[in-house]
Motif scaffolding. Structure first.
Motif, PDB file in Angstrom:
ATOM      1  N   VAL A 192     115.442 -46.090  51.447  1.00  0.00           N
ATOM      2  CA  VAL A 192     116.568 -46.377  52.346  1.00  0.00           C
ATOM      3  C   VAL A 192     117.649 -45.315  52.208  1.00  0.00           C
ATOM      4  O   VAL A 192     118.181 -44.808  53.207  1.00  0.00           O
ATOM      5  CB  VAL A 192     117.125 -47.776  52.050  1.00  0.00           C
ATOM      6  CG1 VAL A 192     118.371 -48.039  52.889  1.00  0.00           C
ATOM      7  CG2 VAL A 192     116.073 -48.840  52.339  1.00  0.00           C
ATOM      8  N   VAL A 193     117.974 -44.936  50.980  1.00  0.00           N
ATOM      9  CA  VAL A 193     119.032 -43.956  50.752  1.00  0.00           C
ATOM     10  C   VAL A 193     118.606 -42.567  51.241  1.00  0.00           C
ATOM     11  O   VAL A 193     119.330 -41.898  51.977  1.00  0.00           O
ATOM     12  CB  VAL A 193     119.413 -43.920  49.262  1.00  0.00           C
ATOM     13  CG1 VAL A 193     120.412 -42.795  48.998  1.00  0.00           C
ATOM     14  CG2 VAL A 193     119.991 -45.257  48.834  1.00  0.00           C
ATOM     15  N   LEU A 194     117.410 -42.137  50.812  1.00  0.00           N
ATOM     16  CA  LEU A 194     116.946 -40.825  51.239  1.00  0.00           C
ATOM     17  C   LEU A 194     116.708 -40.782  52.749  1.00  0.00           C
ATOM     18  O   LEU A 194     116.967 -39.753  53.399  1.00  0.00           O
ATOM     19  CB  LEU A 194     115.660 -40.449  50.503  1.00  0.00           C
ATOM     20  CG  LEU A 194     115.794 -40.198  48.992  1.00  0.00           C
ATOM     21  CD1 LEU A 194     114.443 -39.843  48.389  1.00  0.00           C
ATOM     22  CD2 LEU A 194     116.805 -39.099  48.713  1.00  0.00           C
ATOM     23  N   GLY A 195     116.223 -41.878  53.295  1.00  0.00           N
ATOM     24  CA  GLY A 195     116.008 -41.929  54.737  1.00  0.00           C
ATOM     25  C   GLY A 195     117.309 -41.776  55.513  1.00  0.00           C
ATOM     26  O   GLY A 195     117.366 -41.067  56.527  1.00  0.00           O
ATOM     27  N   ALA A 196     118.375 -42.426  55.041  1.00  0.00           N
ATOM     28  CA  ALA A 196     119.669 -42.279  55.703  1.00  0.00           C
ATOM     29  C   ALA A 196     120.145 -40.829  55.641  1.00  0.00           C
ATOM     30  O   ALA A 196     120.658 -40.275  56.632  1.00  0.00           O
ATOM     31  CB  ALA A 196     120.692 -43.212  55.056  1.00  0.00           C
TER      32      ALA A 196
END
Length: 446
Positions: A192-196
């Protein structure tokens, strides 16, 4: 007078329906669903607008390299690290990595295949002992491959679609974490963090490229409009000057036609009437011409009312240029008294603009002005050497107004113009103007 009938009671106006929370949510959900199911771009290559061919071909070897890397790596990781049998590992690897080939053209369709395949892979890993796990629910190859998908989406899709994809990714990660929290060791949150971060960076790059492309298009349009405006302004200026030239000759015709019966004795009545008709036609032509060209004249400008210059003032022009610091020489080997007025004015303007260009772009350059005539044509030649004074030119780039004006004037008189740089760094302007009456070439606008 009969009494007025009673006014009907005024009905209260019904306020417009308010967009409630439920209807707004439905509308937004429909827009999100449309964004997820309909790509915002045609199925063109990712770098189809790149200027170089190798840049346009770059997405194809990249996606081939991704598939060639992630398919065997995913199979190897699933078999040796997670204990998945070879058949299931191969099926999951193909489903999760093979659609990466679509990233160059259809990244949104690739996401619809890879995202469910990643979820199926995470669910399939639940059947294996927890101590055999490395990372769950998103193994390392799955996580990195999914980030490439998000990057391709960020470079093509709208913000609304990217936000919906990120929410769907976060929701899937949260549900899988809740299903087996003891197995989840951080990859759910990490995706989720890297995707954002990937979506934000990719969207910023895409929007910056779109802004630069729109700016380039606007600059192209502005340059075309500027060139057209320059051409129209120069044609307007020439039309004003031609009005003065033609008006002078028409006035002479009128005066001669009116005075002919008094200057020439023994004219027949028919001849007197013919001279009268000639004078009337000349007056009518003058009236029509002034009416048509009124819009081209700036009545408040004093410069428009002054007499038009000619070759008899070239000497003064060159002397003024010398006083401005430009070493210039004049060779005038033509009889300027017999030059037609239109050619006379055009030749003066060409010399004026050529000297002005030397002052602006090559200050201090030695300049030679030559005006000769062979009886049929008037040749105007302005040649300057390389600038010898230290320092930068007054203008490093030109607007093209001067050359446009020269071409229009030469074209008007039916002559030819040759301009261009010289091998020694100087510049040459050569105009050849016919002295006899010549029809100008047909207008391209007609």
């Amino acid at each position: 007078m009969p009494p007025m009938p009673p006014m009907p009671p005024t009905l209260p106006q019904t306020p417009p329906p308010v967009d409630g929370l439920v209807s707004a949510a439905r509308r937004n959900l429909r827009e999100i669903a449309h964004g997820l199911s309909h790509p915002s771009h045609p199925s063109t290559p990712l770098l189809a607008d790149a200027p170089k061919r190798w840049q346009r071909l770059l997405p194809y070897p990249v996606v081939l390299a991704l598939v060639a890397t992630f398919v065997p790596v995913t199979i190897n990781v699933l078999i040796h690290q997670y204990g998945v049998n070879g058949g299931l590992a191969g099926a999951l690897a193909v489903a999760q990595a093979a659609p990466l080939l679509m990233l160059a053209h259809r990244p949104l369709q690739a996401w619809w295949i890879i995202f469910p395949a990643d979820i199926v892979g995470a669910v399939a890993l639940l059947g294996h002992p927890v101590d055999r796990f490395g990372i769950w629910p998103w193994p390392a190859p799955t996580l990195v491959g999914y980030l490439f998908v998000l990057l391709a989406l960020a470079l093509r899709e709208t913000r609304q679609t990217l936000a919906a994809i990120w929410v769907a990714t976060g929701a899937a990660s949260l549900v899988l974490h809740l299903i087996s929290p003891e197995r989840s060791n951080g990859s759910a949150l990490l995706l989720v963090v890297l995707g954002a971060a990937v979506l934000v960076i990719g969207a910023a790059v895409r929007e910056r490229g779109d802004a630069q492309r729109r700016l380039a298009e606007q600059e192209t349009i502005s340059e075309a409009e500027r060139a057209q405006r320059t051409l129209l302004e120069e044609r307007t200026r020439i039309a004003r000057e031609l009005h003065d030239v033609v008006a002078h000759h028409m006035s002479v015709i009128t005066v001669q036609a009116d005075s002919a019966p008094y200057r020439i004795s023994g004219l027949s009545e028919e001849a007197v009437e013919e001279f009268g008709a000639i004078a009337a036609s000349a007056r009518e032509s003058l009236t029509e011409m002034r009416r048509l060209l009124t819009v081209l004249r700036s009545e408040g400008t004093a410069g428009e009312r002054t007499p038009q210059p000619g070759l008899d003032r070239v000497q003064q022009l060159v002397e003024a240029t010398v006083r401005a610091g430009l070493p210039a020489e004049l060779s005038l080997a033509a009889d300027v008294s017999d030059v037609p007025q239109a050619v006379d004015l055009s030749a003066y303007r060409i010399v004026q603009e050529a000297l002005a260009n030397v002052v602006r772009h090559a200050p201090g350059a030695r300049t030679r002005v030559s005006i000769t005539s062979d009886g049929d044509h008037l040749t105007v030649l302005v040649v300057n050497d390389r600038a010898e004074q230290p320092g930068s030119p007054l203008e490093t780039t030109g607007t093209g107004h001067g050359l446009v004006g020269m071409r229009e004037r030469v074209r008007l008189t039916g002559g030819t113009l040759d301009t261009g740089p010289l091998p020694d760094g100087g510049f040459r302007v050569a105009a050849r103007l016919p002295l006899a009456t010549a029809s100008p070439p047909a207008s391209e606008d007609s």
